[in-house]
Design an enzyme around this catalytic site. Structure first.
Site, PDB file in Angstrom:
ATOM      1  N   ARG A 146       0.832  -1.209   0.000  1.00  0.00           N
ATOM      2  CA  ARG A 146       0.000   0.000   0.000  1.00  0.00           C
ATOM      3  C   ARG A 146       0.862   1.253   0.000  1.00  0.00           C
ATOM      4  NH1 ARG A 146      -3.318  -3.625   2.578  1.00  0.00           N
ATOM      5  NH2 ARG A 146      -5.173  -4.014   1.298  1.00  0.00           N
ATOM      6  N   GLU A 309     -10.231 -11.848   1.512  1.00  0.00           N
ATOM      7  CA  GLU A 309     -11.119 -10.809   0.991  1.00  0.00           C
ATOM      8  C   GLU A 309     -11.293 -10.892  -0.534  1.00  0.00           C
ATOM      9  OE1 GLU A 309     -10.416  -7.260   4.255  1.00  0.00           O
ATOM     10  OE2 GLU A 309      -9.111  -7.317   2.489  1.00  0.00           O
ATOM     11  N   TRP A 375      -6.845 -14.301  11.138  1.00  0.00           N
ATOM     12  CA  TRP A 375      -6.903 -12.841  11.279  1.00  0.00           C
ATOM     13  C   TRP A 375      -8.277 -12.321  11.658  1.00  0.00           C
ATOM     14  CZ3 TRP A 375      -9.598  -9.135   8.328  1.00  0.00           C
ATOM     15  CH2 TRP A 375     -10.231  -9.590   7.167  1.00  0.00           C
ATOM     16  N   TYR A 400      -3.861  -5.766  15.051  1.00  0.00           N
ATOM     17  CA  TYR A 400      -3.774  -4.904  13.869  1.00  0.00           C
ATOM     18  C   TYR A 400      -3.268  -3.540  14.325  1.00  0.00           C
ATOM     19  CZ  TYR A 400      -5.715  -7.754  10.109  1.00  0.00           C
ATOM     20  OH  TYR A 400      -5.874  -8.700   9.120  1.00  0.00           O
ATOM     21  N   PHE A 401      -2.090  -3.177  13.832  1.00  0.00           N
ATOM     22  CA  PHE A 401      -1.420  -1.980  14.330  1.00  0.00           C
ATOM     23  C   PHE A 401      -1.601  -0.761  13.409  1.00  0.00           C
ATOM     24  CE2 PHE A 401       1.939  -4.249  17.207  1.00  0.00           C
ATOM     25  CZ  PHE A 401       0.908  -4.717  18.001  1.00  0.00           C
ATOM     26  N   ASP A 402      -2.675  -0.776  12.607  1.00  0.00           N
ATOM     27  CA  ASP A 402      -3.030   0.418  11.839  1.00  0.00           C
ATOM     28  C   ASP A 402      -4.207   1.130  12.506  1.00  0.00           C
ATOM     29  OD1 ASP A 402      -4.791  -1.648  11.346  1.00  0.00           O
ATOM     30  OD2 ASP A 402      -4.951  -1.297   9.194  1.00  0.00           O
ATOM     31  N   THR A 451      -0.594  -0.512   5.779  1.00  0.00           N
ATOM     32  CA  THR A 451      -0.091   0.847   5.562  1.00  0.00           C
ATOM     33  C   THR A 451      -0.944   1.685   4.614  1.00  0.00           C
ATOM     34  OG1 THR A 451       1.380   0.125   3.763  1.00  0.00           O
ATOM     35  CG2 THR A 451       2.281   0.120   6.015  1.00  0.00           C
ATOM     36  N   GLU A 452      -2.234   1.380   4.484  1.00  0.00           N
ATOM     37  CA  GLU A 452      -3.068   2.227   3.637  1.00  0.00           C
ATOM     38  C   GLU A 452      -2.920   3.704   4.004  1.00  0.00           C
ATOM     39  OE1 GLU A 452      -5.638  -1.597   3.777  1.00  0.00           O
ATOM     40  OE2 GLU A 452      -4.129  -0.610   5.018  1.00  0.00           O
TER      41      GLU A 452
END
Length: 574
Positions: A146, A309, A375, A400-402, A451-452
């Site tokens: 991303r 997804e 996940w 999830y670290f975003d 990283t979006e």
């Protein structure tokens, strides 16, 4: 002193503090058994950089620091003894020797993390550390698709992982928004697929675009260098080529492999995407040839194939795909998802490697050797365990670290919900009540850094740390040794200064610095509307077993796991 060895993270299995201290000086030297000379040299190098001393590696038992092999220990186990006469590291293998050296470096204080001499090293406390990890897979997933991270930034992440005794770096190399690894047989993957015209800055639903092209990729020599660098620090790099969805960058380069054969751009928006691979032999051959080059570059055991997804709508509505499903004897076109994944998994298995897939793969007839990455909470991992499969836990509810790190008004824009430091610290890898005979199939866990919206190394630092510190302790240290109040005290007193000296721009425990706060552009609040409140776990799980720490995520229960969780940690959620 408080009876512990000066704020180590992760906390060791056993610490025995004694009276007195040892002060290193310019006469320090290092010796090692042959199998551990590389780890001894690593320690000598970091000491040379931070002190300006020569720190020779010698063949003499008179050296102040001695690395010795101990065949009675596991490969990652070590004993570190500090006396007035010197330092003895006894390790079961090179990895254990490196972890002992990492602990020793921590004890020397923040100055030991400088690239040049700026002050004195801390005196070393006398005593003994006995240590070994709780889990085999102690991982971090880094999404370089991303937003591309240059090679030096990846080295920096590897260094930080080694500091925390993490041993698996999962690189998410491809997605709709970019293809990041050179494939010589298919050059357009990087010529076309490695860059996009712009990036979205706000919520997926109400995106604001920056209008700036973004791109980059790793050459094959870059990849070899990254793998070798990580290997010296006993970190295995696991590549992921995400198929059969998340493939728009591939389809932009080679549109003949799309369902409709149309020319597509590299995608600029994140979120679910209907564009998937065409289910024919030419596409399978092309992807398998990509995997062949990837397997040559990454010699480790595990190869990621994605599988997450993946909408089925294009296959379901496409006459060619419907005919193809009929030819293959499949019940419907949506089953092409499973057929494609089976082809890719079989190809990787035939090369003597282990396919790694996200937990959606459990929706199909899964090849026996696939490693399942759980996940979507714990459910996929629980199901895989009952099928006798190896599992790595990576629940989006905790790892999830975003995501937000607090509900304060100055947190920067996340892509997900609230996951605080206490929640990560409370994470327990094993689902409550896991039968002992299944525990061996839980290899460990990893956190995922998507990283979006993390467009720079500074943003990645902020989202990773200090949550990575909590992750490391959850994966390394015995459950009974973990106490959040003690952990936070060690962070404040000892460990955050180490990170600062290393140049890591972590999130302060009391909240972001002004320059780390949320961006100020229109529409950024889309993800936090009343229709989508941020929360630590899905409310729709009706039957759950809650860990007793107030910051912990809820774990869905399973009727086959009947033992309640008794895991408690002493902290209030910050």
């Amino acid at each position: 002193m408080t009876g512990k060895m000066s704020g180590l993270v992760p906390i060791p299995l056993v610490e025995e503090l004694q009276e007195g201290e040892l002060v290193l000086d310019s006469g320090v030297s290092v010796t090692a058994d042959a199998a551990m000379r590389a780890e001894a040299e690593w320690l000598a190098v970091v000491l040379r950089e931070s002190t300006g001393w020569t720190v020779p590696l010698v063949d003499s038992q008179d050296a102040l620091v001695r690395f010795e092999a101990d065949e009675d220990r596991g490969s990652e186990s070590y004993r570190l003894e500090i006396t007035q006469e010197g330092i003895i590291i006894a390790a079961g293998g090179p990895a254990g020797a490196l972890y002992a050296a990492q602990s020793l470096r921590q004890l020397l204080g923040p100055t030991a993390y400088r690239r040049a001499r700026v002050g004195a090293l801390d005196p070393l406390p006398l005593g003994v550390i006995e240590d070994e990890p709780r889990f085999r897979w102690r991982g971090l997933m880094l999404d370089v698709a991303r937003h591309f991270m240059p090679k030096n930034s990846v080295f920096r992440v590897i260094d930080a992982m080694a500091l925390h005794k993490l041993n698996t770096l999962h690189l998410h190399l491809t997605d709709d928004q970019g293809w990041r690894v050179e494939i010589q047989r298919y050059p357009r993957l990087t010529e076309v697929g490695s860059w996009r015209t712009q990036s979205h800055m706000g919520a997926v639903e109400q995106a604001v675009f920056d209008t700036a092209p973004h791109g980059g990729f790793y050459t094959q020599d870059d990849i070899r260098e990254i793998v070798a660098y990580a290997g010296r620090l006993h970190i295995t790099v696991v590549p992921e080529i995400d198929v059969p969805g998340h493939v728009q960058a591939l389809l932009a380069a080679y549109p003949e492999h799309s369902v409709h054969g149309e020319q597509l751009p590299v995608r600029v928006r994140s979120g679910l995407n209907d564009n998937v691979l065409r289910a024919d032999e030419d596409t399978v051959r092309m992807v398998c040839e990509v995997f062949d080059e990837v397997m040559e570059l990454f010699p480790g055991r595990w190869i990621g194939i994605g599988g997450d997804e993946v909408p089925r709508v294009q296959w379901e509505r496409d006459p060619h795909s419907q005919s193809r499903a009929n030819e293959l004897g499949l019940p419907d076109a949506s089953s092409l998802y499973g057929w494609l994944l089976q082809q890719f998994a079989a190809h990787i298995s035939s090369a003597g490697r282990v396919p790694v897939a996200w937990d959606e793969i459990l929706e199909i007839d899964v090849p026996d050797d696939v490693l399942v990455m759980s996940w979507r909470g714990y459910d996929g991992g629980v199901e895989a365990l009952w099928q006798g499969r190896d599992v790595v836990m990576s629940p989006n509810t905790v790892l999830y670290f975003d995501t937000f790190q607090s509900d304060g008004p100055d947190e920067p824009l996340p892509i997900g919900d609230l996951i605080s430091l206490p929640q990560v610290y409370a994470f327990e890898v094993l689902p409550p009540g896991t039968p002992p005979e299944l525990e061996e199939h839980v290899l460990g866990a990893q956190a995922n850094v998507w990283t979006e919206l993390l467009e720079t190394q500074r943003r990645v630092d902020f989202n990773m740390f200090p949550r990575v510190c909590a992750l490391a302790e959850a994966l390394w240290s015995p459950r009974e040794k973990r106490d959040y109040d003690d952990f936070e005290a060690r962070l404040r007193r000892s460990h955050l200064p180490r990170l600062a000296a290393l140049g890591i721009e972590y999130r302060p425990l009391d909240g972001p610095h002004p320059w780390q706060s949320r961006p100020g552009f229109a529409n950024w609040v889309g993800d936090l509307s009343e229709d989508r409140p941020h929360q630590a776990y899905p409310e729709e799980w009706p039957d759950a077993v809650e860990q007793t720490h107030p910051g912990a995520a809820v774990i869905p229960s399973d009727p086959r796991f009947t033992t309640p969780s008794e895991f408690a940690l002493t902290a209030e959620e910050s």
